[in-house]
Design an enzyme around this catalytic site. Structure first.
Site, short mmCIF file in Angstrom:
data_model
loop_
_atom_site.label_atom_id
_atom_site.label_comp_id
_atom_site.label_asym_id
_atom_site.label_seq_id
_atom_site.Cartn_x
_atom_site.Cartn_y
_atom_site.Cartn_z
N HIS A 25 47.88 35.44 41.43
CA HIS A 25 48.87 35.25 42.49
C HIS A 25 49.18 36.59 43.16
O HIS A 25 49.21 36.68 44.40
CB HIS A 25 50.16 34.65 41.89
N GLU A 26 49.38 37.62 42.35
CA GLU A 26 49.68 38.94 42.91
C GLU A 26 48.47 39.54 43.61
O GLU A 26 48.62 40.28 44.59
CB GLU A 26 50.19 39.87 41.81
N HIS A 29 48.47 38.65 47.14
CA HIS A 29 49.28 39.52 48.01
C HIS A 29 48.59 40.88 48.21
O HIS A 29 48.62 41.45 49.30
CB HIS A 29 50.65 39.76 47.40
#
Length: 443
Positions: A25-26, A29
């Site tokens: 998920h990170e 980003h």
């Protein structure tokens, strides 16, 4: 293998899966932020004290002590003061102080040459891509795991091979001794059907799927028909007469349907007294998106009604009421379910692995949907702020007014802290409930 060891392995499987999902998920980003030349100072999994880190280029990568999430730190998340172009406000009010401290932290690592590498200067569409990257990554993980589940393992599907043959005809909730005079043989028992038989034909037609066969049995009450089965490599033919019996009405979700009064529904249909074996049947690629869509739809329904659902969890946790099996659970609850699945030695290993993969797929869909809630500090809050900035700039341009500049999302920090506090309280409540009143999915 020892059930306790299997339970621990199931929990470990989900723990590693959750950690990997958070890390990716990170990454969702991190990659677009670096692509758009934003300076990323930290990529961390977890919160609290750092237990390991390594710097590569301008970014520090590491792990924190509390594996309850993760974050990517980008410089210049908040714009400077509109009044003086700095990071300190002229007012000393509480809300202004909160915004000031956030701006200060966002700009403390901005050095010479970084003026155009701050997040707040990105075009609106780039901001949205950066913040959407995390949920999009979870969505892709969920789709990939769903593909593995459906195309690799398959769906547990009833077959026309018999798992059991009931000896006695009984009504719902009754129990009869099969060796007593009160036992009225079922049509299947009278016809000599046995567990392990595979039904080939019914009433002169190919048995088809279990669902097709069940439909034809239900429509044949009171009529004697021919049935052919394969038993130990040979074909056996006999006759059966389905009896009219009150059976549960099964809804599209596989559960017994209920009427408007909340009572279970029954219908009078033909009945033989047989149960099917199940097998994992691989599905085509075309089934992945519909299955993922249905999963996301169910999760979205839970999240849309989250306050009421959480209230229900609280009520169950502090009373004798049972937990709603379709309600929200914490990571502790997910781990417990995974452990129980892994410890089911009577279930084939392949089926247990398929269930664990499906559990992780659902968890990633939940992370994607939850993070899109338009409230800070969630990704959806940042996306909403970027959209507002875009609309505000378009309106200003339409009316010939000066560009209002980047939206100062730091002004929403008081609301952010409130939401963050509520999320932590909800998490604590769910963990407590999953310990003292866990969801019972397996009876």
């Amino acid at each position: 293998m020892n059930p306790v060891i299997l339970f621990i392995l199931g929990v470990a499987f989900v723990a590693v899966g959750v950690a990997a999902s958070i890390a990716l998920h990170e990454v969702g980003h991190l990659l677009p932020a670096k692509l758009f030349k934003v300076r990323v100072t930290k990529y961390m999994i977890g919160f609290g004290p750092t237990i390991w880190s390594r710097r590569k280029g301008e970014t520090e990568y590491g792990f924190k002590a509390l594996p309850l999430g993760g974050y990517v730190a980008m410089i210049g998340m908040y714009p400077p003061n509109k009044e003086d172009g700095g990071v300190r406000p002229s007012s000393t009010g509480m809300f202004q102080t909160l915004a000031s401290e956030a701006r200060s932290a966002a700009h403390e690592e901005v050095g010479p040459g970084d003026e155009n590498r701050v997040f707040y200067k990105l075009p609106v569409w780039k901001k949205i891509i950066v913040m959407l990257g995390g949920p999009a990554m979870n969505l892709l993980i969920g789709l990939a795991l769903t593909a593995v589940l459906l195309m690799g393992f398959g769906i547990s599907t009833p077959t026309t091979t018999l798992a059991d043959v009931s000896k006695c005809q009984v009504t719902e909730g009754e129990s009869v001794d099969p060796d007593s005079a009160a036992c009225k043989p079922t049509p299947a028992a009278q016809a000599g059907l046995k567990p392990g038989d595979t039904i080939l034909t019914f009433d002169g037609k190919d048995a088809g799927t279990w669902a097709e066969l069940s439909t034809r049995i239900r429509a044949s009450a009171g009529r004697t028909v021919e049935i052919t089965v394969q038993r130990d490599g040979r074909t056996v033919t006999s006759e059966v007469t389905p009896v009219l019996s009150s059976r549960p009405v099964i809804g599209d979700d596989g559960r017994q349907a209920k009427g408007t009064d909340g009572k279970p529904l029954y219908q009078e249909v033909g009945f033989l007294g047989i149960g099917s074996q199940t097998a994992l049947v691989p599905q085509p690629a075309s089934s992945v998106l519909p299955m993922a869509g249905e999963n996301i739809k169910q999760i979205s329904g839970v999240i849309l009604n989250l306050p009421a659902r959480v209230a229900g969890v609280a009520q169950a946790a502090f009373s004798s009421e049972p937990r709603d099996p379709n309600g929200p659970i914490s990571v502790v609850g997910v781990g417990r379910v995974a452990g129980e699945v892994a410890a089911m030695e009577e279930v084939p290993v392949q089926a247990r692995l398929a269930t664990l993969v499906g559990l992780l797929a659902g968890l990633n869909f939940a992370l994607a949907v939850f993070n899109l809630i338009p409230l800070l500090p969630l990704d959806g809050g940042h996306i909403a702020g970027a959209l507002y900035e875009g609309v505000r700039r378009r309106i200003a341009k339409l009316f010939g007014k000066p560009d209002p500049g980047a939206f100062d999302i730091a002004k929403l920090l008081p609301l952010t802290y409130v939401v963050a506090g509520l999320l932590m309280a909800m998490g604590a409540l769910l963990i407590y409930a999953d310990i003292v009143k866990p969801v019972n999915l397996f009876g």
